[in-house]
Write a protein that holds these residues in place. Sequence first.
Motif, PDB file in Angstrom:
ATOM      1  N   UNK A 182       0.824  -1.207   0.000  1.00 49.59           N
ATOM      2  CA  UNK A 182       0.000   0.000   0.000  1.00 49.59           C
ATOM      3  C   UNK A 182       0.856   1.254   0.000  1.00 49.59           C
ATOM      4  N   UNK A 183       0.512   2.166  -0.870  1.00 48.70           N
ATOM      5  CA  UNK A 183       1.195   3.451  -0.909  1.00 48.70           C
ATOM      6  C   UNK A 183       0.837   4.338   0.254  1.00 48.70           C
ATOM      7  N   UNK A 184      -0.182   3.952   1.039  1.00 50.13           N
ATOM      8  CA  UNK A 184      -0.596   4.761   2.185  1.00 50.13           C
ATOM      9  C   UNK A 184       0.508   4.852   3.236  1.00 50.13           C
ATOM     10  N   UNK A 185       1.402   3.861   3.257  1.00 52.11           N
ATOM     11  CA  UNK A 185       2.483   3.851   4.240  1.00 52.11           C
ATOM     12  C   UNK A 185       3.794   4.339   3.639  1.00 52.11           C
ATOM     13  N   UNK A 186       3.725   4.850   2.405  1.00 50.26           N
ATOM     14  CA  UNK A 186       4.943   5.256   1.702  1.00 50.26           C
ATOM     15  C   UNK A 186       5.366   6.637   2.175  1.00 50.26           C
ATOM     16  N   UNK A 187       6.112   6.676   3.281  1.00 54.01           N
ATOM     17  CA  UNK A 187       6.542   7.954   3.842  1.00 54.01           C
ATOM     18  C   UNK A 187       7.643   8.601   3.010  1.00 54.01           C
ATOM     19  N   UNK A 188       8.354   7.776   2.260  1.00 52.68           N
ATOM     20  CA  UNK A 188       9.494   8.309   1.514  1.00 52.68           C
ATOM     21  C   UNK A 188       9.791   7.380   0.355  1.00 52.68           C
ATOM     22  N   UNK A 189       9.924   7.920  -0.852  1.00 53.14           N
ATOM     23  CA  UNK A 189      10.343   7.138  -2.000  1.00 53.14           C
ATOM     24  C   UNK A 189       9.206   6.659  -2.880  1.00 53.14           C
ATOM     25  N   UNK A 190       9.592   6.208  -4.082  1.00 54.07           N
ATOM     26  CA  UNK A 190       8.626   5.731  -5.072  1.00 54.07           C
ATOM     27  C   UNK A 190       8.394   4.232  -4.925  1.00 54.07           C
ATOM     28  N   UNK A 191       7.393   3.750  -5.645  1.00 50.70           N
ATOM     29  CA  UNK A 191       7.072   2.326  -5.627  1.00 50.70           C
ATOM     30  C   UNK A 191       8.041   1.557  -6.514  1.00 50.70           C
ATOM     31  N   UNK A 192       8.073   0.231  -6.324  1.00 52.47           N
ATOM     32  CA  UNK A 192       8.812  -0.667  -7.204  1.00 52.47           C
ATOM     33  C   UNK A 192       7.793  -1.566  -7.908  1.00 52.47           C
ATOM     34  N   UNK A 193       8.168  -2.080  -9.064  1.00 49.67           N
ATOM     35  CA  UNK A 193       7.247  -2.906  -9.849  1.00 49.67           C
ATOM     36  C   UNK A 193       7.733  -4.338  -9.904  1.00 49.67           C
ATOM     37  N   UNK A 195       7.627  -8.379 -11.246  1.00 57.76           N
ATOM     38  CA  UNK A 195       7.565  -8.964 -12.577  1.00 57.76           C
ATOM     39  C   UNK A 195       6.123  -9.119 -13.046  1.00 57.76           C
ATOM     40  N   UNK A 196       5.205  -9.295 -12.101  1.00 57.97           N
ATOM     41  CA  UNK A 196       3.788  -9.445 -12.437  1.00 57.97           C
ATOM     42  C   UNK A 196       3.130  -8.128 -12.799  1.00 57.97           C
ATOM     43  N   UNK A 197       3.847  -7.025 -12.612  1.00 59.19           N
ATOM     44  CA  UNK A 197       3.292  -5.709 -12.868  1.00 59.19           C
ATOM     45  C   UNK A 197       2.714  -5.044 -11.633  1.00 59.19           C
ATOM     46  N   UNK A 198       2.640  -5.760 -10.541  1.00 53.86           N
ATOM     47  CA  UNK A 198       2.102  -5.211  -9.292  1.00 53.86           C
ATOM     48  C   UNK A 198       3.095  -4.244  -8.674  1.00 53.86           C
ATOM     49  N   UNK A 199       2.579  -3.153  -8.125  1.00 52.82           N
ATOM     50  CA  UNK A 199       3.440  -2.166  -7.465  1.00 52.82           C
ATOM     51  C   UNK A 199       3.562  -2.476  -5.973  1.00 52.82           C
ATOM     52  N   UNK A 200       4.774  -2.313  -5.435  1.00 52.63           N
ATOM     53  CA  UNK A 200       5.011  -2.473  -4.008  1.00 52.63           C
ATOM     54  C   UNK A 200       5.900  -1.330  -3.532  1.00 52.63           C
ATOM     55  N   UNK A 201       5.910  -1.121  -2.224  1.00 51.25           N
ATOM     56  CA  UNK A 201       6.761  -0.123  -1.586  1.00 51.25           C
ATOM     57  C   UNK A 201       7.575  -0.853  -0.526  1.00 51.25           C
ATOM     58  N   UNK A 202       8.667  -1.508  -0.950  1.00 49.66           N
ATOM     59  CA  UNK A 202       9.421  -2.357  -0.035  1.00 49.66           C
ATOM     60  C   UNK A 202      10.056  -1.550   1.093  1.00 49.66           C
ATOM     61  N   UNK A 203      10.327  -0.268   0.855  1.00 50.89           N
ATOM     62  CA  UNK A 203      10.912   0.568   1.904  1.00 50.89           C
ATOM     63  C   UNK A 203      10.010   0.673   3.136  1.00 50.89           C
ATOM     64  N   UNK A 204       8.702   0.473   2.929  1.00 47.20           N
ATOM     65  CA  UNK A 204       7.777   0.539   4.062  1.00 47.20           C
ATOM     66  C   UNK A 204       8.083  -0.514   5.117  1.00 47.20           C
ATOM     67  N   UNK A 205       8.658  -1.648   4.682  1.00 44.55           N
ATOM     68  CA  UNK A 205       8.970  -2.734   5.615  1.00 44.55           C
ATOM     69  C   UNK A 205       9.893  -2.268   6.731  1.00 44.55           C
ATOM     70  N   UNK A 206      10.702  -1.244   6.453  1.00 42.34           N
ATOM     71  CA  UNK A 206      11.621  -0.709   7.456  1.00 42.34           C
ATOM     72  C   UNK A 206      11.149   0.619   8.023  1.00 42.34           C
ATOM     73  N   UNK A 207      10.703   1.532   7.148  1.00 42.79           N
ATOM     74  CA  UNK A 207      10.318   2.866   7.602  1.00 42.79           C
ATOM     75  C   UNK A 207       9.152   2.852   8.590  1.00 42.79           C
ATOM     76  N   UNK A 208       8.267   1.851   8.472  1.00 41.85           N
ATOM     77  CA  UNK A 208       7.063   1.818   9.297  1.00 41.85           C
ATOM     78  C   UNK A 208       7.384   1.725  10.793  1.00 41.85           C
TER      79      UNK A 208
END
Length: 436
Positions: A182-193, A195-208
């Motif tokens: 979810x981009x709702x938790x994206x405090x900093x940075x863009x999403x990553x895509x 291979x399936x085309x789905x967007x994720x925000x892996x940075x949230x795993x740490x920033x949260x």
Amino acid sequence: MKTKRINDWMPENEQFWQTQGKKHAKRNLWISVPSLMMAFIVWQIWSVVAVQLNEIGFSFTDEQLFTLAAVPGLVGATLRFFYTFAVGSFGGRNWTIISTAVLAIPAIGIGMAVQNPETPYSVMLLLAALCGLGGGNFSSSSANISFFYPKKEKGTALGINGGLGNMGVSVVQFVTPLVIASGAFAFFGDSQTLASGEKVWLQNAAFIWVIPIAFLTIAAYFGMDNLPNTKQSVGAQFVVLKRKHTWIMTILYVATFGSFIGYSAAFPLLLKSQFPEHMGLAFLGAFLAAAARPVGGWLSDKFGGASVTAWVFVVMSAGAGGVIYFTKQASFAGFLTAFLILFIAAGIGSGSTFQMIPGIFPVKEAAPVLGITAAFAAYGSYFIPQLFGWSTKSTGTPVNALYIFIVIYVISFILNFFYYQRKAKLNTTYPLKKAN
């Protein structure tokens, strides 16, 4: 740093305990628990982040990914030796403040690094090592809480502190897939895509976790206490290294908690390699093991730690055997059931072995012994993923590693029976306070 200190502490005095001690102990325990949980969250971030890296553009080998998941365990286990003596040197409240605050360093670093697939593996390895800061906290937290409670309640208190603290492993494995989606938790940075085309925000795993770390640091500052008569030199604490039973209990705790934390670090990657369609259940084993730990402490207060520990090793051996069998059968239902039994038994055993230590050693020796055994056991979070990685790479299956674990459980069962269970039956108590 401002020092908050209680002037007198006599938990074995029933009147003191009921009128003053219990309320102070409970307040410190309930601040210690979420602080320790946060430490486990940071310690185990890589167990879920590593699974996602190649999906967003990194190109690490399976062995490198297992290493990223394992290195925090190696560093955390080593730091536990230093953290063991920190409470006696700095005070429990003071050290909780310091050890919680530094968790923000790897949380911020990982959040920044995962956004760039060109980040070198060496940088990722350094950040994985910094997550080991969270691994050290268990030794200092356990030593601190052991001072607060009378002997009759130590097993339950240590079980609650350790069990709910250990819950951080399952929390990070459960929360991470939700927050990165979810981009709702994206405090900093863009999403990553993916291979399936789905967007994720892996940075949230740490920033949260950065804001909760700050909140818990403040809570420890204002709400925890330094106890009198707990400070002692490192040299005075090192006397426990001469005790035979320090090393016997270390083996038992390595077999129980070492299994719990090692399986927790490896389980997501094992699921991905064996049953990738069920990755969403990766959190379940760590959750059940952490929930079982207070039960192990409580059962041991009621029935004796040595007896509970004996049954734990029987069940763990059976559980590991079941995982071997159902992995060969490619049966997910059987694999999951056997692994969850293994997790639950390891959680109960973590509580039962820790309950035994205050009954074996004098009060001031029990605290460093708790820390030392926890330090060695934490190496499980490094060696178990590495053993699974070695087994998978050399034979194409993880089952060979499990044969090694079964041997360890059998040896531990024999040691527990000979030194503790047998003597407890004969003497109705541990015989070690007079002769270590």
